[in-house]
Design a protein around this motif. Structure first.
Motif, mmCIF file in Angstrom:
data_model
loop_
_atom_site.group_PDB
_atom_site.id
_atom_site.type_symbol
_atom_site.label_atom_id
_atom_site.label_comp_id
_atom_site.label_asym_id
_atom_site.label_seq_id
_atom_site.Cartn_x
_atom_site.Cartn_y
_atom_site.Cartn_z
ATOM 1 N N SER A 112 39.530 91.433 50.741
ATOM 2 C CA SER A 112 39.149 90.941 52.069
ATOM 3 C C SER A 112 39.362 89.434 52.180
ATOM 4 C CB SER A 112 37.687 91.295 52.379
ATOM 5 O OG SER A 112 36.811 90.652 51.480
ATOM 6 N N CYS A 150 43.254 93.688 57.467
ATOM 7 C CA CYS A 150 41.925 93.110 57.238
ATOM 8 C C CYS A 150 40.834 94.167 57.416
ATOM 9 C CB CYS A 150 41.708 91.939 58.192
ATOM 10 S SG CYS A 150 40.273 90.915 57.788
ATOM 11 N N SER A 198 45.692 91.858 61.025
ATOM 12 C CA SER A 198 44.305 92.188 61.359
ATOM 13 C C SER A 198 43.979 93.639 61.019
ATOM 14 C CB SER A 198 44.043 91.923 62.841
ATOM 15 O OG SER A 198 44.228 90.553 63.144
ATOM 16 N N ALA A 218 42.985 89.139 52.783
ATOM 17 C CA ALA A 218 43.316 89.558 54.151
ATOM 18 C C ALA A 218 42.936 88.490 55.166
ATOM 19 C CB ALA A 218 42.612 90.870 54.477
ATOM 20 N N LEU A 219 41.792 87.840 54.969
ATOM 21 C CA LEU A 219 41.380 86.763 55.879
ATOM 22 C C LEU A 219 42.388 85.617 55.840
ATOM 23 C CD1 LEU A 219 39.238 85.562 57.785
ATOM 24 C CD2 LEU A 219 38.076 84.660 55.747
#
Length: 262
Positions: free
Chosen positions: A96, A61, A58, A99-100
């Protein structure tokens, strides 16, 4: 296979992105801030799935969201959208997505119904077919070559949801764009210093084989033609794109910038 995928993603987080970010017009005076997010993200890959790895993923992220803010600021300042800028904003936005997928995979959550293996590969894909490919398109190409890489990346992403034929179309568009970028890198090597030229030639040449493998993979899921098993795709297409195309390409661009500055 998992260890190899995690090694490729770690390469993207800790080496390719921090080498590539200063090459963009959204650069900051230092990329050390990036490591505050990337190191936790890389560590999360090597820990068991659970609360600690979720928290670390996280943090990563959040770091990728900073890149989106930088893209938004750049667009607001210039308020135009050329082919090269499409590639620029794609490079800043795609981490991103990776990262998600990483947060979901570390959470053992099948995001949008995708199993954990697909999510793990998505993390790798959007660091290299996302950030690195779009970065190299921005730095070395224009017109069709610059825009077809982002377009192919988006169509491949849509193919995850709409089915194999759409993914095949995305693979063809992305391959076309990558081969055009590879051609631009070969041409660029002719006027580069010898070590830089070697890196450019390697980066461009690798794409001939790796992107052909991507098309045969996508075609095999539509027309039942032969394609490599997943483990071999990771070991060939994945590793060669990450090291041969991505790392060598970014190193070449950094060397060019250093030579011009000095």
């Amino acid at each position: 296979m998992t260890v190899l995928v995690h090694a490729v993603v770690s390469l993207g987080m800790l080496i390719v992105l921090p080498l590539g970010l200063p090459l963009l017009p959204t650069r900051t005076t230092s990329t050390r801030w990036w490591f505050a997010f990337a190191v936790p993200g890389a560590v999360s890959l090597w820990l068991p799935r659970g609360a600690v790895s979720i928290a670390l993923a996280s943090i990563y992220c959040v770091g990728t969201l900073v890149l989106i803010v930088l893209a938004a600021q750049h667009f607001w300042q210039h308020r135009k959208l050329s082919a090269r800028q499409v590639a620029l904003y794609t490079a800043l936005a795609t981490p991103s997505i990776a990262a998600l997928a990483l947060v979901a995979e570390r959470s053992s959550y099948e995001l949008f119904g995708f199993n954990l293996t697909v999510l793990s590969l998505t993390v790798a894909h959007f660091h290299f077919a996302g950030f690195t490919a779009a970065l190299m398109a921005y730095l070395s190409a224009d017109g069709l070559a610059a825009v077809s890489v982002p377009l192919g990346t988006v169509i491949v992403l849509l193919g995850f949801f709409l089915g194999d034929p759409v993914e095949l179309a995305g693979a063809v568009v992305l391959t076309t764009g990558m081969w055009l970028v590879g051609w631009k890198l070969w041409k660029r090597s002719r006027r580069a210093e010898r070590s830089t030229a070697i890196l450019l030639v390697v980066s461009g040449s690798v794409l001939v084989v790796t992107m052909l493998l991507a098309v045969t993979w996508a075609l095999g899921h539509v027309a039942d033609t032969p394609y490599l098993p997943l483990q071999w795709m990771v070991a060939t297409h994945g590793v060669a794109n990450a090291v041969g195309f991505g790392l060598c390409g970014v190193l070449a661009m950094r060397r060019e910038e250093f030579d011009e500055a000095g």
